[in-house]
Scaffold this active site. Structure first.
Site, PDB file in Angstrom:
ATOM      1  N   TYR A 147      -8.720  -8.379   8.000  1.00 40.41           N
ATOM      2  CA  TYR A 147      -9.191  -7.542   6.952  1.00 40.41           C
ATOM      3  C   TYR A 147     -10.601  -8.234   6.470  1.00 40.41           C
ATOM      4  CZ  TYR A 147      -5.922  -4.368   5.739  1.00 40.41           C
ATOM      5  OH  TYR A 147      -4.634  -3.543   6.138  1.00 40.41           O
TER       6      TYR A 147
ATOM      7  N   THR B  72       1.192  -1.407   0.207  1.00 46.50           N
ATOM      8  CA  THR B  72      -0.237   0.364  -0.163  1.00 46.50           C
ATOM      9  C   THR B  72       1.003   1.176  -0.509  1.00 46.50           C
ATOM     10  OG1 THR B  72      -2.093  -0.488   0.866  1.00 46.50           O
ATOM     11  CG2 THR B  72      -1.795   0.717   1.818  1.00 46.50           C
TER      12      THR B  72
ATOM     13  N   ASN C  38      -4.222 -10.537   7.166  1.00 47.54           N
ATOM     14  CA  ASN C  38      -3.833  -9.061   8.037  1.00 47.54           C
ATOM     15  C   ASN C  38      -4.955  -9.170   8.836  1.00 47.54           C
ATOM     16  OD1 ASN C  38      -1.357  -9.973   7.112  1.00 47.54           O
ATOM     17  ND2 ASN C  38      -1.360  -8.024   5.889  1.00 47.54           N
TER      18      ASN C  38
ATOM     19  N   HIS D 261      -7.582 -11.225  -1.225  1.00 44.37           N
ATOM     20  CA  HIS D 261      -7.051 -11.333   0.092  1.00 44.37           C
ATOM     21  C   HIS D 261      -7.465 -11.580   1.099  1.00 44.37           C
ATOM     22  CE1 HIS D 261      -4.423  -8.869   2.795  1.00 44.37           C
ATOM     23  NE2 HIS D 261      -4.171  -8.157   2.164  1.00 44.37           N
TER      24      HIS D 261
ATOM     25  N   ASN E 109      -3.949  -5.959  12.960  1.00 47.73           N
ATOM     26  CA  ASN E 109      -5.236  -5.519  12.713  1.00 47.73           C
ATOM     27  C   ASN E 109      -5.963  -6.424  13.553  1.00 47.73           C
ATOM     28  OD1 ASN E 109      -5.273  -3.230  10.472  1.00 47.73           O
ATOM     29  ND2 ASN E 109      -4.906  -4.355   9.812  1.00 47.73           N
TER      30      ASN E 109
END
Length: 362
Positions: free
Chosen positions: A182, A28, A180, A177, A237
């Site tokens: 999400y 990112t 992490n 994805h 996260n």
């Protein structure tokens, strides 16, 4: 010329011939333009790094609700598709190959990004102890709301539509994805998924959303163009699970049955140590999957070569070293010094710290 070490040997990834085993991991950079459209500068940035065996683009949201950070690109509007087409054309013209990472952040968002300032969505209404990047500053995530059961098919369909958009934009494939912390990862973990419907409770139920997404995406573009990223023991996260070995055994077995082209595995904590409080046997996980295994996290050349030689991976992903070293492949081949990145230039801004890092010849 024939290379004698595994890292620089070619690899056949389904329908795509890779000239080496080096993968550029998703990074990112928060530099998308108005409407979260990739810019001409992004095309230059990715083309500079086209010597990687495979580039996996920065994470790109599949719908407006999927955004969690400033200026991250999407793959849901015609303008975004056109912007990405400029990127893929530049990479292909430079001899490269590129997948896009499909992203929905779920609860790792802020009301500032949500249509009409609505709460972010998640499997359960559990706020993450995590930060997002809003208007140039890191701020806490917002309280999410739990998705209704009848809303989930719409998100699955958004993944499939985004995959079709990626093909229209000229990508060679997509990476879903599921790591992490999400949205997909939130469904997988018993710390963030407290649902009592068909998407919660036992591991098989918590895997349901991931498998529905994979089924929809592979139906849209073919399994040979689909990879999935997972992070079994990363706490990124505010994510955790009481039994990651049991969970990811079922995850990988289900992905193997679906015939996707690769799994991209973060071994340890994302951008952190390879050893974590929860021991995990990544070699055993690799043995459960018949497609390509991309190993990620903390790899240097020596560890990459040793891992490939031991047949513990097929491809090795390098992340942050690619930021200041657009010619990372050549630097690794020559054992040349690596340029350090400027941390203050990671997110946002223009060419500085993005496309102005020189290659060796310069």
């Amino acid at each position: 010329m024939t290379w004698t070490t595994p890292l620089f040997s070619p690899y056949h990834l389904a329908e795509i011939d890779l000239p080496n085993r080096i993968v550029m991991a998703p990074l990112t950079r928060a530099r998308a333009g108005a409407g979260n459209v990739p810019t001409a500068l992004a095309a230059e940035y990715y083309a500079q790094r086209a010597s990687a065996g495979l580039i996996i683009s920065e994470a790109s949201q599949i719908c407006p609700e999927g955004q969690g950070y400033d200026s991250t690109p999407g793959i849901h509007s015609p303008e975004q598709v056109a912007g990405w087409r400029r990127v893929t054309d530049a990479v292909h013209d430079a001899g490269g190959r590129i997948f896009i990472q499909l992203w929905h952040v779920g609860r790792i968002s802020n009301v500032a990004f949500q249509p009409n300032g609505a709460p972010p969505v998640a499997p359960s209404a559990i706020k993450a102890n995590a930060m997002t990047f809003v208007h140039g500053d890191f701020v806490p995530t917002s309280e999410p709301r739990a998705l209704e059961t009848d809303e989930i098919p719409g998100i699955v369909a958004a993944y499939a539509k985004a995959a079709g958009n990626a093909m229209a934009a000229g990508f060679d494939g997509v990476e879903i994805h599921a790591a992490n912390g999400y949205l997909i990862d939130q469904f997988l973990r018993d710390s963030s998924n407290k649902r009592t419907d068909a998407y919660g409770g036992p591991i098989a139920n918590r895997c349901r959303f991931l498998f529905e997404v994979v089924d929809a995406v592979t139906a849209a573009i073919g399994p040979e163009r689909v990879g999935v990223r997972i992070a079994p023991v990363s706490p990124a996260n505010d994510i955790a699970d009481s039994d990651p070995t049991a969970l990811f055994t079922q995850v990988v077995d289900g992905l193997d049955k679906r015939g996707i082209v690769y799994i991209h595995v973060i071994e340890g904590a994302t951008q952190g140590p390879r050893e974590t409080a929860q021991p995990f046997d990544f070699v055993a996980l690799r043995g459960r999957f018949r497609g390509a295994y991309i190993a990620n996290n903390g790899y240097d050349k020596a560890l990459a070569e040793a891992t490939l030689a031991a047949d513990h991976a097929d491809l090795i992903a390098f992340g942050r070293p690619f930021i200041p070293n657009p010619d990372l492949v050549e630097r690794l081949r020559r054992d040349a010094p690596l340029t350090p990145f400027v941390r203050e230039k990671l997110y946002g801004g223009g060419a500085e710290g993005y496309t102005d890092y020189p290659a060796l010849a310069e």
